[in-house]
Design a protein around this motif. Structure first.
Motif, PDB file in Angstrom:
ATOM      1  N   LEU A  36     -11.789   0.259 -16.764  1.00 10.78           N
ATOM      2  CA  LEU A  36     -12.589   1.054 -15.829  1.00 10.78           C
ATOM      3  C   LEU A  36     -12.324   2.551 -15.959  1.00 10.78           C
ATOM      4  CD1 LEU A  36     -11.981  -1.206 -12.672  1.00 10.78           C
ATOM      5  CD2 LEU A  36     -14.010  -1.228 -14.144  1.00 10.78           C
ATOM      6  N   LYS A  37     -11.480   2.910 -16.936  1.00 18.84           N
ATOM      7  CA  LYS A  37     -11.061   4.311 -17.104  1.00 18.84           C
ATOM      8  C   LYS A  37     -10.607   4.886 -15.768  1.00 18.84           C
ATOM      9  CE  LYS A  37     -13.908   5.343 -21.149  1.00 18.84           C
ATOM     10  NZ  LYS A  37     -13.743   3.953 -21.568  1.00 18.84           N
ATOM     11  N   ALA A  38      -9.733   4.127 -15.127  1.00 21.46           N
ATOM     12  CA  ALA A  38      -9.292   4.503 -13.786  1.00 21.46           C
ATOM     13  C   ALA A  38      -7.815   4.863 -13.801  1.00 21.46           C
ATOM     14  CB  ALA A  38      -9.524   3.340 -12.826  1.00 21.46           C
ATOM     15  N   GLY A  39      -7.490   6.003 -13.219  1.00 25.92           N
ATOM     16  CA  GLY A  39      -6.086   6.364 -13.029  1.00 25.92           C
ATOM     17  C   GLY A  39      -5.466   5.386 -12.049  1.00 25.92           C
ATOM     18  N   LEU A  40      -4.231   5.026 -12.324  1.00 23.95           N
ATOM     19  CA  LEU A  40      -3.603   3.953 -11.568  1.00 23.95           C
ATOM     20  C   LEU A  40      -2.302   4.439 -10.942  1.00 23.95           C
ATOM     21  CD1 LEU A  40      -3.061   0.480 -13.239  1.00 23.95           C
ATOM     22  CD2 LEU A  40      -1.442   1.477 -11.687  1.00 23.95           C
ATOM     23  N   ALA A  41      -2.158   4.180  -9.659  1.00 24.02           N
ATOM     24  CA  ALA A  41      -0.885   4.474  -8.999  1.00 24.02           C
ATOM     25  C   ALA A  41      -0.334   3.158  -8.484  1.00 24.02           C
ATOM     26  CB  ALA A  41      -1.090   5.455  -7.849  1.00 24.02           C
ATOM     27  N   SER A  42       0.920   2.852  -8.840  1.00 25.89           N
ATOM     28  CA  SER A  42       1.501   1.590  -8.382  1.00 25.89           C
ATOM     29  C   SER A  42       2.584   1.878  -7.352  1.00 25.89           C
ATOM     30  CB  SER A  42       2.080   0.827  -9.551  1.00 25.89           C
ATOM     31  OG  SER A  42       3.238   1.460  -9.987  1.00 25.89           O
TER      32      SER A  42
END
Ligand SMILES: Cc1cc2nc3c(=O)[nH]c(=O)nc-3n(C[C@H](O)[C@H](O)[C@H](O)COP(=O)(O)OP(=O)(O)OC[C@H]3O[C@@H](n4cnc5c(N)ncnc54)[C@H](O)[C@@H]3O)c2cc1C
Lengths: 321, 245
Positions: free
Chosen positions: A111-117
């Protein structure tokens, strides 16, 4: 625009961590004026899915394909990715879990999404989309700005309040296209302790360490856990010596827990053990050594012999129930 | 059998975590850096699999020059060659992009790494690399055996295990008890000096997130000690003060 929440379920019920993710999305949706849509995969009753409404979902999309029952990582990533696009979402929220991590990572690329975990708070949106995350195994926090239009937030368990005041959500069937390659990793069997309270999700955990001397004494831990409605855990040497199964081992290299109450009995409190429990709201330590490092991390403590204290404590807990 | 193991360079598990420059930088003062504990498991299993099949084992780190002692240690444990992709590992997407780009031409049968790093605890890089390479990914892997070109895996799930089969190549995020950690011996340490450690420049600076600041949790208050002969008081506190029971 909407916020999509990927919800996991087990034994016919939505997992508590996923309901927390819905609650988080609901608060975010209110803030951003977005609809909250949940997506569930595999066989589960509609009535069970409707409960996502109580945690704040307006609608639940259900991909009922039985092949999705088990958490085949690629298939789940593929199905959730399609749900994301079909529902016109720009944010995906999910619970950080062993399946959640694996699915979120693949989706971040798809999704070309920045991810924060390990997200522990709602984003701040003045001056960039800034999210607070727990890092260094709970020893610190960081603020991460996500710079992409699509965003994925993996919420740390027990970090946000569970909402349960809404109505049932409407459940809609969703069709997705799954390729054979989505099932390249085939699950052949599972081996699951089904009658106990799940350790990673438990609200109270009673753990025993090497101070319990041997597996034959574990009934003392189990009795207290039963009286408190708790899951049981252990330190690493305990599972290494086979006194308890590996999946009960808590800590840096084991399961990380974040219960309301963590009870540590005969555990010294080595930093690697603390790393798995420092997100607990309250810690109770029972240890015969007043110098045990665990007392520094504890809220409540009893210095004394566990073999003497546990039966008395179990009785005292039963007395108030 | 060609195996790639990706390792992180992280503060030792017992490190005191502190920040400097107005909470914008990690304070390295007095901190010892190690191979990520989960990566150590991946490396240990990779050494065993390489020895069984007489293949090659490459270890890779995305990091600046300071991570080279960590790579040398991996060589001493048994890797045949080391690659350092010369960039600051600013976020998981950046790291995964570098690994995937490097691995694309390599023809690796297995790409192993730890289930997560112990600094940012993201647990994301293995899945991203697999997605970029169009491979299956499995994590957290606690058992990995090969039968021909099929891997038999046990994966940890909440409250148990899941058994899987997957054809090579694939990417795995590993954890214990996949293998016993290996400690470098004298011969390993000596031979590591002459093994190749190649430095490669990063392909892009693509990142999707930016870390802007840090904070330590508030200090813990003192423990409330209760007399061992008064467990009723403890139960009372749990019930009425902590509001748990
Ligand atoms: C990289 C790494 C990762 C690790 N990961 C983990 C991890 O994930 N989880 C983990 O737990 N450990 C982990 N360890 C191990 C950790 O460092 C400690 O060795 C371990 O936690 C000690 O377990 P313990 O407290 O049960 O045993 P001990 O250290 O032996 O402590 C036993 C305690 O019991 C008390 N005691 C004894 N008898 C009694 C009694 N009758 N009544 C009351 N108290 C009694 C003693 O005073 C003592 O404090 C890791 C280590 C390393 C190096």
């Amino acid at each position: 625009m909407s916020i999509l929440v990927y919800i996991e379920h087990a034994e016919g019920a939505i997992k508590k961590t996923s309901l927390e993710a819905v609650s988080y999305a609901s608060a975010l949706g209110e803030k951003e004026g977005k609809e909250v849509v949940a997506v569930a995969l595999g066989a589960i009753e509609e009535s069970a899915l409707a409960k996502a409404g109580s945690a704040g979902a307006q609608k639940v999309l259900h991909v009922a394909d039985k092949k999705l029952n088990d958490g085949v990582i690629q298939a789940h990533a593929s199905a959730v990715g399609q749900a994301f696009e079909q529902s016109g979402a720009d944010t995906l929220v999910l619970a950080k879990s062993s399946l959640g991590d694996a699915v979120a990572a693949r989706l971040s690329v798809k999704l070309k999404a920045g991810l924060a975990s390990n997200v522990v708070a709602l984003p701040e949106e003045n001056g960039g989309y800034k999210v607070r995350r727990s890092i260094y195994t709970g020893k610190a926090f960081t603020d991460t700005v996500i710079t992409t239009a699509n965003k994925i937030l993996a919420v740390k368990k027990n970090a946000v309040p569970l909402k349960s005041d809404g109505a049932d959500a409407g459940v809609e069937a969703l069709e997705v296209a799954l390729a054979e390659s989505d099932f390249a990793a085939k699950i052949t069997s599972t081996d699951k302790a089904s009658d106990e309270i799940s350790l990673p999700e438990a609200d109270i955990v009673v753990s025993g360490g090497r101070g319990m001397k041997g597996p034959e004494n574990w009934s003392l831990i189990e009795d207290l856990a039963k009286a408190m409605g708790a899951a049981t855990g252990c330190s690493k040497p305990v599972s290494d010596s086979g006194w308890r199964p590996h999946h009960e081992h808590v800590g840096q290299t084991g399961v990380k827990v974040a219960p309301s109450l963590y009870v540590a009995v005969g555990i010294s409190g080595a930093i690697q053990h603390l790393a798995g429990v420092n997100a607990s709201k309250y810690i109770l330590v029972i240890n015969k050594d007043p110098e045990a490092p665990f007392f520094k991390a504890a809220d409540y403590g009893i210095v004394g012999d566990a073999f003497e204290i546990l039966p008395k404590l179990t009785e005292a807990v039963k007395a108030i129930k | 059998m060609k195996i790639l193991v990706c390792i992180t360079h992280v503060p030792d598990t017992t490190s005191k975590i502190q920040f400097t420059e107005n909470n914008t930088k990690f304070d390295k003062t007095g901190v010892q850096f190690i191979i990520g504990p989960y990566d150590d498991y991946a490396l240990a299993r990779a050494v065993e699999l390489r020895d069984q099949s007489e293949g090659s084992l490459t270890v890779l780190n995305v990091g600046e020059a300071e991570t080279e002692p960590t790579l040398r240690k991996a060589l001493a444990i048994g890797a045949d060659e080391a690659i350092r992709i010369n960039g600051f590992p600013s976020d998981s997407l950046f790291v995964a992009t570098q690994i995937a780009h490097y691995a694309k031409e390599g023809g690796y049968d297995l790409i192993l790494m730890g289930r997560e790093s112990i600094d940012f605890n993201g647990g994301m890089v293995h899945g991203m690399v697999a997605e970029m390479l169009g491979m299956p990914s499995v994590s957290p892997v606690m058992k990995l055996d090969l039968e021909g070109d099929v891997a038999k895996i046990a994966r940890e799930i909440e409250g148990g295990k899941e058994y899987l089969e997957v054809k090579l190549p694939f990417v795995a995020g590993c954890q214990e008890p996949i293998a016993e950690w290996k400690i470098p011996n004298m011969r390993g340490i000596m031979s590591a000096r002459s093994k190749p450690l190649n430095v490669v420049e990063p392909v892009s600076d693509e990142a999707a997130t930016e870390t802007v600041g840090y904070e330590l949790p508030p200090a813990k208050g003192a423990v409330k000690l209760i007399d061992k002969d008064n467990v009723e008081e403890l139960v009372n506190l749990l019930q009425n003060e902590a509001k748990i029971l």
